[in-house]
Write a protein that holds these residues in place. Structure first.
Motif, PDB file in Angstrom:
ATOM      1  N   ALA A  52       1.116   4.054  -2.969  1.00 44.45           N
ATOM      2  CA  ALA A  52       0.643   5.383  -2.582  1.00 44.45           C
ATOM      3  C   ALA A  52       1.719   6.439  -2.800  1.00 44.45           C
ATOM      4  O   ALA A  52       1.438   7.538  -3.312  1.00 44.45           O
ATOM      5  N   THR A  53       2.970   6.128  -2.430  1.00 46.89           N
ATOM      6  CA  THR A  53       4.024   7.136  -2.533  1.00 46.89           C
ATOM      7  C   THR A  53       4.421   7.407  -3.981  1.00 46.89           C
ATOM      8  O   THR A  53       4.614   8.566  -4.369  1.00 46.89           O
TER       9      THR A  53
ATOM     10  N   ASN B 264       6.309  12.812   1.446  1.00 45.75           N
ATOM     11  CA  ASN B 264       6.396  11.573   0.679  1.00 45.75           C
ATOM     12  C   ASN B 264       7.673  10.807   1.035  1.00 45.75           C
ATOM     13  O   ASN B 264       7.647   9.597   1.297  1.00 45.75           O
TER      14      ASN B 264
ATOM     15  N   THR C  39      -5.243   4.897  -4.874  1.00 50.06           N
ATOM     16  CA  THR C  39      -6.355   5.818  -4.635  1.00 50.06           C
ATOM     17  C   THR C  39      -6.059   6.824  -3.535  1.00 50.06           C
ATOM     18  O   THR C  39      -6.408   8.002  -3.639  1.00 50.06           O
ATOM     19  N   MET C  40      -5.401   6.373  -2.458  1.00 47.90           N
ATOM     20  CA  MET C  40      -5.264   7.248  -1.295  1.00 47.90           C
ATOM     21  C   MET C  40      -4.077   8.195  -1.384  1.00 47.90           C
ATOM     22  O   MET C  40      -4.083   9.251  -0.752  1.00 47.90           O
ATOM     23  N   GLY C  41      -3.042   7.855  -2.150  1.00 37.75           N
ATOM     24  CA  GLY C  41      -1.839   8.678  -2.184  1.00 37.75           C
ATOM     25  C   GLY C  41      -2.091  10.079  -2.707  1.00 37.75           C
ATOM     26  O   GLY C  41      -1.634  11.076  -2.113  1.00 37.75           O
TER      27      GLY C  41
ATOM     28  N   GLY D  30      -3.815   1.897  -2.319  1.00 42.99           N
ATOM     29  CA  GLY D  30      -2.645   2.775  -2.278  1.00 42.99           C
ATOM     30  C   GLY D  30      -2.665   3.800  -3.396  1.00 42.99           C
ATOM     31  O   GLY D  30      -2.405   4.993  -3.180  1.00 42.99           O
TER      32      GLY D  30
ATOM     33  N   LEU E 267       0.837  -1.201   0.000  1.00 48.23           N
ATOM     34  CA  LEU E 267       0.000   0.000   0.000  1.00 48.23           C
ATOM     35  C   LEU E 267       0.870   1.249   0.000  1.00 48.23           C
ATOM     36  O   LEU E 267       0.616   2.200  -0.759  1.00 48.23           O
ATOM     37  N   THR E 268       1.922   1.250   0.820  1.00 45.79           N
ATOM     38  CA  THR E 268       2.809   2.412   0.910  1.00 45.79           C
ATOM     39  C   THR E 268       3.558   2.636  -0.397  1.00 45.79           C
ATOM     40  O   THR E 268       3.705   3.776  -0.860  1.00 45.79           O
TER      41      THR E 268
ATOM     42  N   SER F 174       1.481   9.101  -6.073  1.00 46.66           N
ATOM     43  CA  SER F 174       1.271  10.481  -5.629  1.00 46.66           C
ATOM     44  C   SER F 174       2.455  11.359  -6.015  1.00 46.66           C
ATOM     45  O   SER F 174       2.292  12.563  -6.269  1.00 46.66           O
TER      46      SER F 174
END
Length: 486
Positions: free
Chosen positions: A290-291, A455, A419-421, A417, A286-287, A294
């Protein structure tokens, strides 16, 4: 002391994959790459899409949101259904749905038809991605061949997200946004035609009952969380829709955990979630997604809002990042073979954090593009090493009957990930820009560099977490030695 993820049976070295394995790998990678492209292929075309189908500016977000809701919300359910009803069967059904939905999207003349087609593409992604990953993991025993297959899959998934932005700009400029949909149709048709001859038939044993309460709560919970995250990106974190959706999602996911600990045939056995490799591997996945996704968003803002580049030129600037992700996917299995999956995640996040942090020096002149290219290349390589480590760690040590579940969890982590980043980093940028009291390039650059620091800090924190917690938990779960003479 050896890494905890290295204590697992390894496939004996073999000269090469069989011809059938190579064909299956090529087919599954092609499908995965196509789905990854779909995440971002329409982003640069949204204004033209709205004008053509009569979608107002404030409704454009639904083209992306409908896809993200279905892709992330249903992936865990479909991953378990693949275990129950057959991975090849679900894979073929999902690819057929992708072809039909893409044709419908390309022909859409109304907002409802367009958003409906995009939602159907998201459902196809939720069905195909975990099924394809499960087919990969069950086609190759644990060891070098599986690691290589997962490495190539991770590389193409990450490269596909970047390629989607480039391809979307090229197709929109040269042809029409409709071709961003139509391009999927021949790929889906070819995969559906070839797959039955390449992929082994499903061999189903006793079929357990579907955990309906678990399926309803986890799907509704994920839908609420993803909607809340996308609403935060479109409005703010304090917007009532955002707060209500995230709160509802949290309650539903908590209810899901309670249900899974009590039902006889859970959708996600709690024992699987208690495995350090599965749990921490998915946190790392997920991380990682996301990173990196983003960061692409932040650098797109930099290239367009600060340097004034066109969407097409901005998209082409990420080809170097794409090359880095492909190289990282190829190198990842070799790194894992030397130091193990957990250590590969630690090293990948540490290098990604360092590469990302150098981007705080970006300035308002085009000459800073050179730093951007070098840093994104290095960060892309490191990010994919971490992603391959996550994939190997999160799917190892489980029987074949649970691979659909494991890959469903991994796919869910990946898509949540992604979606949320962006909304999280968008909120950081917005807060900093408002704090600087302006909307000009200087204020935007200040917001971007602040978000880049955040980030990089998240990557560094994940490197520390991956280094400490999985090993500590594994050591506490080692069974006591048997008494002498037993």
């Amino acid at each position: 002391m050896a890494d905890v993820d290295q204590v697992r049976p390894r496939q004996a070295a073999s000269p090469s994959m069989t011809a059938r394995q190579r064909l299956a790998l090529g087919l599954l990678l092609s499908a995965g790459f196509t789905l990854a492209v779909d995440f971002s292929i329409l982003n640069v075309a949204l204004p033209g899409i709205g004008a053509d189908v009569g979608l107002p500016l404030d409704g454009l977000q639904w083209v992306a949101t409908a896809f993200a809701l279905c892709a992330a919300g249903f992936t865990l359910l479909f991953g378990r259904l693949a275990d129950m009803f057959g991975r090849r069967r679900l894979f073929l059904a999902g690819m057929a749905l992708l072809g039909v939905a893409s044709a419908a999207g390309g022909l859409a003349t109304s907002p409802a038809a367009l958003v409906g087609a995009r939602a159907a593409q998201g459902l196809a992604t939720a069905a195909v991605t975990p099924a394809a990953l499960a087919l990969l993991t069950t086609s190759f025993p644990e060891g070098p061949h599986r690691d290589r297959a997962l490495g190539l899959n991770g590389a193409l998934m990450a490269a596909g997200f970047t390629a989607g932005a480039i391809l979307g700009g090229v197709l929109t400029d040269l042809l029409s946004w409709r071709w961003a949909f139509f391009v999927n149709v021949p790929v889906a048709a070819a995969v559906v035609a070839i797959a039955p001859a390449v992929l082994a038939p499903d061999r189903l044993g006793r079929r357990p009952r579907l955990d309906v309460p678990g399926a309803v709560t986890v799907t509704a919970g994920l839908l609420a969380v993803v909607y809340g995250l996308t609403a935060a990106g479109d409005t703010s974190w304090g917007d009532p829709r955002t707060v209500a959706a995230l709160a509802a999602g949290g309650v539903l996911l908590a209810a899901f955990w309670v249900i899974e600990s009590q039902v006889a045939a859970p959708l996600v056995p709690v024992t699987v979630l208690r495995r350090p490799g599965v749990r921490w591997g998915n946190v790392a996945g997920l991380t990682a997604f996301a990173t990196e996704t983003s960061l692409v968003f932040l650098l797109t803002l930099y290239l367009q809002k600060v340097l004034g580049y066109s969407p097409l030129v901005a998209g082409l600037s990420f080809t170097v990042l794409g090359a880095g992700t492909v190289l990282g996917g190829i190198a990842g299995p070799k790194v894992i073979g030397r130091i193990g999956g957990r250590s590969a995640m630690v090293a990948g996040f540490a290098v990604q954090a360092a590469a990302t942090l150098t981007l705080v020096r970006l300035g308002p002149e085009p000459s800073w593009t050179a730093l951007l290219l070098v840093a994104t290349f290095a960060g892309g390589v490191a990010n994919l090493v971490a992603i391959v480590g996550f994939m190997v760690t999160a799917t190892s040590g489980l029987p074949d009957r649970e691979q659909g579940l494991a890959t469903g969890l991994a796919t869910m982590s990946q898509q949540v990930g992604i979606t949320m980043g962006i909304p999280i980093m968008s909120a950081v940028v917005t807060a900093r820009v408002h704090g600087l009291g302006g909307q000009g390039p200087g204020a935007v650059l200040g917001g971007i560099t602040t978000a880049i620091v955040v980030n990089a800090a998240v990557c560094a924190a994940m490197a520390i977490v991956a280094a400490v917690f999985p090993r500590r938990e594994a050591l506490t779960q080692v069974p006591p030695a048997a008494p002498p003479g037993t």
